[in-house]
Motif scaffolding. Structure first.
Motif, mmCIF file in Angstrom:
data_model
loop_
_atom_site.group_PDB
_atom_site.id
_atom_site.type_symbol
_atom_site.label_atom_id
_atom_site.label_comp_id
_atom_site.label_asym_id
_atom_site.label_seq_id
_atom_site.Cartn_x
_atom_site.Cartn_y
_atom_site.Cartn_z
ATOM 1 N N TRP A 150 1.059 -1.043 -0.032
ATOM 2 C CA TRP A 150 -0.082 -0.034 -0.171
ATOM 3 C C TRP A 150 0.848 1.257 0.019
ATOM 4 O O TRP A 150 0.349 2.233 0.249
ATOM 5 N N GLY A 151 2.051 1.233 -0.291
ATOM 6 C CA GLY A 151 2.983 2.382 -0.339
ATOM 7 C C GLY A 151 3.708 2.888 0.622
ATOM 8 O O GLY A 151 3.621 3.629 1.461
ATOM 9 N N GLY A 152 5.022 1.903 0.719
ATOM 10 C CA GLY A 152 6.102 2.918 1.639
ATOM 11 C C GLY A 152 5.997 2.392 3.178
ATOM 12 O O GLY A 152 6.745 2.589 3.911
ATOM 13 N N VAL A 153 4.803 1.323 3.447
ATOM 14 C CA VAL A 153 4.936 1.179 4.935
ATOM 15 C C VAL A 153 5.289 -0.474 4.862
ATOM 16 O O VAL A 153 4.576 -1.257 4.226
ATOM 17 N N ASP A 154 6.034 -0.874 5.556
ATOM 18 C CA ASP A 154 6.557 -2.374 5.875
ATOM 19 C C ASP A 154 5.489 -2.917 7.120
ATOM 20 O O ASP A 154 5.263 -2.341 8.040
ATOM 21 N N ALA A 155 5.424 -4.272 6.742
ATOM 22 C CA ALA A 155 4.541 -5.098 7.646
ATOM 23 C C ALA A 155 5.389 -6.416 7.707
ATOM 24 O O ALA A 155 6.397 -6.560 7.065
ATOM 25 N N LEU A 156 5.042 -7.112 8.992
ATOM 26 C CA LEU A 156 5.745 -8.285 9.181
ATOM 27 C C LEU A 156 4.903 -9.346 8.734
ATOM 28 O O LEU A 156 3.769 -9.435 9.257
ATOM 29 N N PHE A 157 5.210 -10.459 7.707
ATOM 30 C CA PHE A 157 4.390 -11.200 7.279
ATOM 31 C C PHE A 157 4.920 -12.658 7.657
ATOM 32 O O PHE A 157 6.075 -12.841 7.751
ATOM 33 N N ILE A 158 4.051 -13.321 8.388
ATOM 34 C CA ILE A 158 4.219 -14.766 8.955
ATOM 35 C C ILE A 158 3.547 -15.786 8.322
ATOM 36 O O ILE A 158 2.476 -15.787 7.880
ATOM 37 N N THR A 159 4.434 -16.682 7.721
ATOM 38 C CA THR A 159 3.579 -17.915 6.846
ATOM 39 C C THR A 159 4.066 -19.011 7.540
ATOM 40 O O THR A 159 5.047 -19.603 8.048
ATOM 41 N N ASN A 160 2.859 -19.753 7.644
ATOM 42 C CA ASN A 160 2.802 -21.096 8.202
ATOM 43 C C ASN A 160 3.123 -21.955 6.916
ATOM 44 O O ASN A 160 2.113 -22.307 6.323
ATOM 45 N N LYS A 161 3.829 -22.964 7.198
ATOM 46 C CA LYS A 161 4.105 -24.100 6.124
ATOM 47 C C LYS A 161 3.530 -25.241 6.511
ATOM 48 O O LYS A 161 3.670 -26.256 5.790
ATOM 49 N N ALA A 162 3.050 -25.230 7.679
ATOM 50 C CA ALA A 162 2.493 -26.635 8.134
ATOM 51 C C ALA A 162 1.031 -26.684 7.837
ATOM 52 O O ALA A 162 0.238 -25.814 7.218
ATOM 53 N N GLU A 163 0.436 -27.901 8.001
ATOM 54 C CA GLU A 163 -0.935 -28.309 7.849
ATOM 55 C C GLU A 163 -1.650 -28.279 9.056
ATOM 56 O O GLU A 163 -2.812 -28.763 9.206
ATOM 57 N N ILE A 164 -1.359 -27.744 10.014
ATOM 58 C CA ILE A 164 -2.082 -27.289 11.410
ATOM 59 C C ILE A 164 -1.782 -25.928 11.698
ATOM 60 O O ILE A 164 -1.039 -25.192 11.138
ATOM 61 N N GLU A 165 -3.032 -25.527 12.347
ATOM 62 C CA GLU A 165 -3.082 -23.915 12.916
ATOM 63 C C GLU A 165 -2.073 -23.720 13.876
ATOM 64 O O GLU A 165 -1.900 -24.581 14.721
ATOM 65 N N LEU A 166 -1.175 -22.627 13.854
ATOM 66 C CA LEU A 166 -0.111 -22.169 14.885
ATOM 67 C C LEU A 166 -0.571 -20.854 15.542
ATOM 68 O O LEU A 166 -1.126 -19.919 14.836
#
Length: 105
Positions: A42-58
Motif C-alpha cells: 500500500w505504498g512505503g509502509v512495511d509489515a511483518l508477514f508470518i507464513t505457516n508452512k504446516a498443515e496445522i494452525e499455529l
C-alpha cells in the motif's frame, strides 16, 4: 471463579477472573514458519508477514519494533496461510522483530 445461588435453583457460574496465561515453549514448531518484513503493498509502509508452512494452525508470539516503540503480538496463523502484523492498515511501520514462541493453536 465466582458462583451465585439464585432462589430455588442450583449454583451457577457467574464469571471467571483469570490470573493470566503462560505459554509453555516447546520449540517443536519453530521451523514451520517463515518471517519477512516487507512492503505491505500500500505504498512505503512495511509489515511483518508470518507464513505457516504446516498443515496445522499455529499460534505465534512476536515482539516488534514499530514506529520507534516495542510492542508484542500473538497471531493465529492458519494451515498453509500467511498473516500480517502492522502495515498501513495496522497503523505501524515494522522495522525489527523477535520471535517469542511458535506453538500449536
Amino acid at each position: 471463579m465466582f458462583y451465585v445461588l439464585p432462589d430455588a435453583e442450583d449454583w451457577k457460574l457467574e464469571f471467571v477472573n483469570s490470573l493470566g496465561v503462560t505459554i509453555v515453549k516447546t520449540h517443536k514448531y519453530d521451523d514451520l514458519v517463515n518471517f519477512e518484513i516487507m512492503d505491505d503493498g500500500w505504498g512505503g509502509v512495511d509489515a511483518l508477514f508470518i507464513t505457516n508452512k504446516a498443515e496445522i494452525e499455529l499460534g505465534v508470539g512476536v515482539e516488534v519494533v514499530a514506529n520507534g516503540s516495542r510492542k508484542r503480538y500473538a497471531v493465529r496463523v492458519g494451515p498453509d496461510k500467511k498473516s500480517q502484523v502492522g502495515g498501513l492498515f495496522g497503523g505501524e511501520n515494522m522495522t525489527l522483530y523477535e520471535v517469542e514462541f511458535v506453538e500449536r493453536f
